[in-house]
Scaffold this active site. Structure first.
Site, PDB file in Angstrom:
ATOM      1  N   ALA A 418     -26.143   5.786  21.005  1.00  0.00           N
ATOM      2  CA  ALA A 418     -26.548   6.798  21.986  1.00  0.00           C
ATOM      3  C   ALA A 418     -27.828   7.455  21.494  1.00  0.00           C
ATOM      4  O   ALA A 418     -28.219   7.294  20.340  1.00  0.00           O
ATOM      5  CB  ALA A 418     -25.451   7.852  22.173  1.00  0.00           C
ATOM      6  N   MET A 419     -28.490   8.198  22.375  1.00  0.00           N
ATOM      7  CA  MET A 419     -29.722   8.903  22.022  1.00  0.00           C
ATOM      8  C   MET A 419     -29.744  10.261  22.706  1.00  0.00           C
ATOM      9  O   MET A 419     -29.516  10.371  23.904  1.00  0.00           O
ATOM     10  CB  MET A 419     -30.934   8.064  22.436  1.00  0.00           C
ATOM     11  CG  MET A 419     -32.271   8.761  22.228  1.00  0.00           C
ATOM     12  SD  MET A 419     -32.552   9.176  20.482  1.00  0.00           S
ATOM     13  CE  MET A 419     -33.611  10.617  20.653  1.00  0.00           C
ATOM     14  N   ASN A 421     -31.784  12.475  23.869  1.00  0.00           N
ATOM     15  CA  ASN A 421     -32.870  13.016  24.689  1.00  0.00           C
ATOM     16  C   ASN A 421     -32.427  14.321  25.367  1.00  0.00           C
ATOM     17  O   ASN A 421     -31.373  14.369  25.994  1.00  0.00           O
ATOM     18  CB  ASN A 421     -33.263  12.019  25.780  1.00  0.00           C
ATOM     19  CG  ASN A 421     -33.392  10.598  25.264  1.00  0.00           C
ATOM     20  OD1 ASN A 421     -34.191  10.314  24.397  1.00  0.00           O
ATOM     21  ND2 ASN A 421     -32.580   9.708  25.820  1.00  0.00           N
ATOM     22  N   GLU A 453     -23.769  13.675  20.300  1.00  0.00           N
ATOM     23  CA  GLU A 453     -25.011  13.857  21.072  1.00  0.00           C
ATOM     24  C   GLU A 453     -25.143  15.266  21.641  1.00  0.00           C
ATOM     25  O   GLU A 453     -26.251  15.806  21.718  1.00  0.00           O
ATOM     26  CB  GLU A 453     -25.092  12.813  22.188  1.00  0.00           C
ATOM     27  CG  GLU A 453     -24.990  11.371  21.722  1.00  0.00           C
ATOM     28  CD  GLU A 453     -25.942  11.038  20.593  1.00  0.00           C
ATOM     29  OE1 GLU A 453     -25.542  10.280  19.695  1.00  0.00           O
ATOM     30  OE2 GLU A 453     -27.085  11.530  20.601  1.00  0.00           O
ATOM     31  N   HIS A 456     -26.451  17.570  19.068  1.00  0.00           N
ATOM     32  CA  HIS A 456     -27.897  17.410  18.897  1.00  0.00           C
ATOM     33  C   HIS A 456     -28.691  18.308  19.835  1.00  0.00           C
ATOM     34  O   HIS A 456     -29.866  18.599  19.554  1.00  0.00           O
ATOM     35  CB  HIS A 456     -28.295  15.959  19.182  1.00  0.00           C
ATOM     36  CG  HIS A 456     -28.335  15.086  17.979  1.00  0.00           C
ATOM     37  ND1 HIS A 456     -28.985  15.439  16.815  1.00  0.00           N
ATOM     38  CD2 HIS A 456     -27.802  13.850  17.759  1.00  0.00           C
ATOM     39  CE1 HIS A 456     -28.866  14.459  15.926  1.00  0.00           C
ATOM     40  NE2 HIS A 456     -28.145  13.480  16.476  1.00  0.00           N
TER      41      HIS A 456
END
Length: 994
Positions: A418-419, A421, A453, A456
């Protein structure tokens, strides 16, 4: 990049790995790197030969001359090895100094005089330049105007000197705001773009240097006037030179360009999937962390260059577009095109910018979850989970999520787990979607990735590390918070046991010479990629747990809240976090303690010697292989915790002693029968006891194992295996402890024992010690027989059952009737599928299931089963198809390699395949990336002979600087040597025991 899946997810501990996949902006052709750099002292040119000559029964010295003449079986299958030329040079190698051999004649006196005069003149000029132009580097890690005598300006693409000579950008110019307009064409897979950057000149300069990669720049203007630009491709930089110094103030830089949508997994890349009607659908998505925003738009692509962004996206009307911020307006451009404009963003780093053009559908509450239309029914769990976790984080951090929307998007073709953004989190479908037949273990994985995530959005997005050397501030915190949040919000998922396994994994990685400090020097793109590893993620999380366990009265939460409030929308270093935590703690100095854990490589071994009520404690750097290590006088500030037979299970039993020196003495108030240090393994260190200490603990476990918590029992197993590998205890001592395991029934100690024995089992299997390997699980026989195939709801019991039955199946301990069409508990699907894959009929059915299934957890398990086949031709087929992406997505190649390498039938084929296809592999996955790390370790970690050691050394040496100098290569070589030593020292002991 916030999270990635363990490739070796087969093991219970390998649910998710908080690490990272993205691509480095430029694909490096390692085959063209020159000269060769030998690993260790083996300066031998790599010559392809058959790994598979080492068949069952052949040891490291068993190859005779006739056998050495055999061709490799890969060649017999019609493959050819790579042609590596040492005469070719990469673009960056133009500065390599040339070495000439031979002797020179003595120059004449006149020549010498002239030479001296010339040298004096040149030296004088250089001295003047040096003192006029000043120094190059600053302690802050940012670059001043680069013009020292040491600077060697490279040539740009047009032959002119490029006005900058460093991988890091100068700090004289900062971006303030980007206006980005993009128009991707999903038919021909290109895009047009324009970017208008409002820049702030902070110091007078004649140059503006920023990043750009793989773009065709059509036109550039500066404050309305067309300007010429220079490009230096090896560093992905462009520069604008001006005849006069730019005065301090704000200016506008406009750049118009075109580019291809990336065919790898980074930048603005094209992706596709096949729907349930067999129609191929296309989309475009982004993956910018760490160094790929520059592939989508020219930018100042470093974390500290935060800015605001306004994005406009032109698309065909049949698609939607998404970005970090909510959509403001859609304009009809006629001809079937529409333009979406998004709100101006908050201040953020370029690697967090994201946009997607696709035909996705969504389900929304406070959060929106997007997926392909065929999988709309699989998004509800993620939606509910994200809403609950977002509420937890808002409360815990006392800083509300700062954006007005949050989207979670499942991308069909996505390399990372996953990222994060900001406002537009992207996921693999496996880590976001949950189908009706998904197990609780599947939900644990999805929940963990979502929790990571979302964390983050505060750690990494709201507050960002200054540079990649402190990546752990992002990833270590997000990893720790995922466990904290899940334990609070979803207690039934048994995340505590998973976190324990994660800490064991981090210890194993950090016990190698090839490890690195949590905060370390980083400069090249490959080094940046390599920071996304177990040290930044799991060790970072582990030292935060240790700190939190040492603090009291909610001090950790208070310090973290203050840190976020003070540094929001800006960048930080490790010391900023420690200073914030120090302000809420007065009993000991948090900065002083924690710096010892982030600056030093590795972790301490604490040796305990008890004499009556006096306990002598000694610390040293623990290394599995200390033979080649340099003298290390590192000392850690260790918050030692311990319990005794007087009180051992309740949390109130824990005692604390701060060990700061090499040796200290602890005075006990009373006599005790035994001591157990590092309670519940909350500290990032391992413990060794003297002979009597181990004897007392093992005796206590055999008498009543419940005198210690299951975590403490698992930690004893983990520690004694590590001590055995390092040579500090005999393997007989390990086996003595393992005798108690016959009575064990808790998940944490059993799965840890299975994991440790499984590593040995695979080594023995590769050395053809089949009898020995199969008898290693005798201690678990009764526990295996007690497992059922009934529906199970407890995650802990599911984990235990799947680990035991998978081991039983692999060793043919129980006969299982496999009927794929019948009902199977979802947590046992992988076990059953693997048995089915050993027959032609079963493998064929599984392949058909894989091609047509839209349930991603099921598809993932099916692929693992397909790769577990013992059939050579099927092994070759699946290797080829997963690399070229024709029938198996290329994102799954590391998983395929990992699975194949676990079996005797496949591991040498996989190794040869990696060697032969290295160029192709590094075009798909960037050098240093986690995918490359996984591929290398999977292919080599079970070698244990001198022959394979030399072969690995020679191959990696042949790759040149960017291959052989990767930290993961050093780890692979070190691991092979450790395996060799273990087999040499312990094989006879194991044979006697069994």
């Amino acid at each position: 990049k916030g999270t990635s899946i363990y490739w070796n997810s087969l093991n219970p501990r390998n649910m998710i790995e908080n690490s990272m996949f993205e691509e480095e902006p430029d694909v490096v052709d390692l085959a063209k790197e020159s000269p060769s750099y030998p690993i260790d002292t083996d300066n031998v040119v790599y010559e392809p030969r058959s790994s598979r000559l080492l068949v069952r029964g052949l040891g490291e010295n068993d190859l005779d001359e006739d056998e050495e003449d055999y061709e490799s079986s890969a060649r017999l299958l019609g493959m050819s090895f790579m042609n590596r030329s040492s005469n070719q040079r990469s673009a960056a190698s133009s500065y390599i100094r040339q070495h000439y051999s031979g002797s020179c004649s003595m120059p004449s006196t006149k020549t010498m005089v002239v030479g001296v005069v010339v040298l004096v003149l040149v030296a004088s000029m250089l001295m003047v330049l040096y003192f006029l132009l000043g120094c190059n580097f600053t302690t802050a890690g940012c670059q001043k105007t680069n013009s020292t005598m040491d600077s060697i300006y490279p040539n740009s693409t047009n032959g002119e000197l490029f006005p900058w000579a460093d991988l890091r950008l100068p700090c004289s110019v900062h971006p303030v705001h980007y206006n980005i307009t993009l128009h991707p064409d999903l038919t021909i897979m290109t895009f047009q773009g324009s970017v208008s950057i409002l820049v702030q000149v902070l110091n007078e300069t004649k140059n503006i240097v920023l990043h750009s990669s793989d773009m065709n720049i059509i036109k550039a203007t500066f404050d309305g006037k067309e300007v010429h630009f220079l490009e230096y491709k090896p560093w992905q930089q462009i520069a604008f030179k001006f005849p006069e110094d730019l005065k301090k103030g704000q200016y506008v830089l406009n750049i118009t360009y075109t580019a291809n949508l990336s065919s790898s997994y980074d930048g603005f890349y094209n992706s596709s999937y096949v729907d349930t009607n067999g129609i191929k659908r296309v989309l475009a998505a982004t993956q910018f962390e760490p160094l790929a925003a520059r592939k989508a738009f020219p930018c100042f692509d470093e974390p500290a260059f935060k800015s605001t962004f306004t994005i406009k996206m032109t698309r065909e009307s049949k698609y939607i577009s998404l970005s970090n911020m909510p959509k403001v307006i859609t304009t009809d451009l006629k001809n079937g095109l529409e333009e979406d404009e998004f709100e101006k963003s908050v201040n953020m780093s370029t690697y967090l910018v994201a946009f997607i053009v696709a035909d996705f559908i969504s389900v929304s509450k406070n959060v929106s979850v997007y997926a392909v239309p065929d999988k709309k029914e699989q998004v509800q769990y993620a939606l509910d989970t994200a809403c609950k976790l977002l509420e937890f984080y808002n409360s815990f951090f006392k800083n509300e999520y700062p954006l007005s929307k949050l989207d979670l998007v499942a991308i069909p073709d996505f390399l990372a787990g996953a990222m994060e953004n900001w406002g537009l989190i992207t996921f693999r479908e496996t880590t976001l979607l949950v189908g009706s037949n998904s197990s609780a273990i599947d939900k644990q994985l999805v929940t963990s990735v979502i929790a990571h995530e979302l964390a983050h959005q505060w750690f990494g997005n709201l507050v960002t590390m200054q540079w990649w050397n402190d990546l752990w501030l992002n990833e270590g915190f997000a990893t720790y918070m995922q466990y904290i949040s899940i334990e609070s919000v979803f207690p039934g998922l048994d995340i505590d046991t998973e976190f324990l396994n994660v800490r064991f994994k981090a210890l194993a990685k950090d016990a190698l010479n090839s490890s690195h400090p949590v905060s370390t020097v980083v400069s090249t793109p490959e080094q940046v990629e390599e920071m996304f590893d177990s040290v930044s993620y799991e060790k970072g999380a582990s030292i935060l747990l240790m700190l939190n366990a040492t603090l009291t009265d909610g001090e950790f939460q208070k310090g973290v809240t203050q840190y976020l409030q003070k540094y929001k929308l800006s960048n930080t270093k490790s010391e900023n976090l420690w200073n914030s935590l120090s302000q809420v703690r007065t009993i000991f100095n948090v900065s002083e303690m924690m710096n010892t854990w982030t600056v030093h490589k590795g972790f301490p071994l604490v040796t305990v010697k008890r004499s009556g009520t006096q306990v002598t404690l000694t610390q040293e750097h623990f290394l599995l292989n200390a033979e080649n290590s340099t003298d290390d006088s590192s000392l850690w500030h260790i918050p030692l915790t311990y319990v005794s037979d007087k009180c051992s299970v309740l949390s109130s039993c824990k005692q604390v002693f701060h060990l700061k020196e090499k040796t200290a003495t602890l005075k006990l108030p009373d006599q005790v029968k035994w001591l157990k240090f590092n309670v519940r393994s909350d500290g990032f260190y391992i413990v060794h006891y003297d002979e009597e200490g181990w004897k007392d603990l093992i005796g206590a476990l055999k008498e009543d194992m419940n005198v210690l918590s299951c975590k403490d029992r698992a930690a004893l197993i983990n520690n004694i295996f590590a001590l055995s590998r390092s040579g500090k205890v005999s393997f007989r001592q390990v086996l003595n402890l393992m005798d108690y395991i016959r009575n064990e029934n808790e998940t944490a100690p059993v799965t840890e024992a299975l994991f440790q024995l499984g590593q040995i089992y695979r080594l023995l299997d590769k050395r053809s010690e089949l009898d020995l390997a199969s008898r290693m699980t005798d201690h678990f026989g009764s526990l295996m027989e007690n497992q059922s195939w009934d529906l199970e709801t407890s995650v802990s019991k599911m984990t235990l059952r799947s680990a035991l039955l998978e081991m039983a199946c692999s060793l043919n301990i129980r006969n299982f009737c496999v009927v794929i069409d019948s009902w199977i508990p979802s947590d046992l699907m992988r076990t059953v599928f693997k048995v089915a894959a050993q027959t032609d009929e079963g493998w064929g059915k599984l392949l058909d299931m894989y091609k047509h299934s839209i349930n991603d957890p099921e598809k993932h398990k099916t692929l693992e089963a397909l790769a577990s086949t013992q059939d050579v031709w099927k092994i070759i087929w699946i290797l080829q198809k997963s690399l070229d992406g024709s029938e198996i997505q290329t994102q799954e190649f590391p998983l395929v390699i990992n699975t194949i390498c676990k079996s005797f039938a496949g591991y040498l084929y996989a190794w040869d395949f990696v060697k032969e296809n290295w160029d192709k592999i590094t075009q798909k996955f960037s050098v240093g990336s986690f995918a490359i790390q996984s591929i290398i370790m999977s292919a080599t970690s079970q070698f244990s002979t001198k022959t394979h050691l030399v072969e690995a050394q020679n191959f990696f040496s042949s790759l040149g600087m960017k291959g052989s100098q990767m930290r993961i290569v050093q780890e692979a070589i070190e691991t092979i040597k450790l395996n060799m030593r273990w087999m040499e020292n312990n094989l006879n002991t194991l044979q006697s025991w069994l």
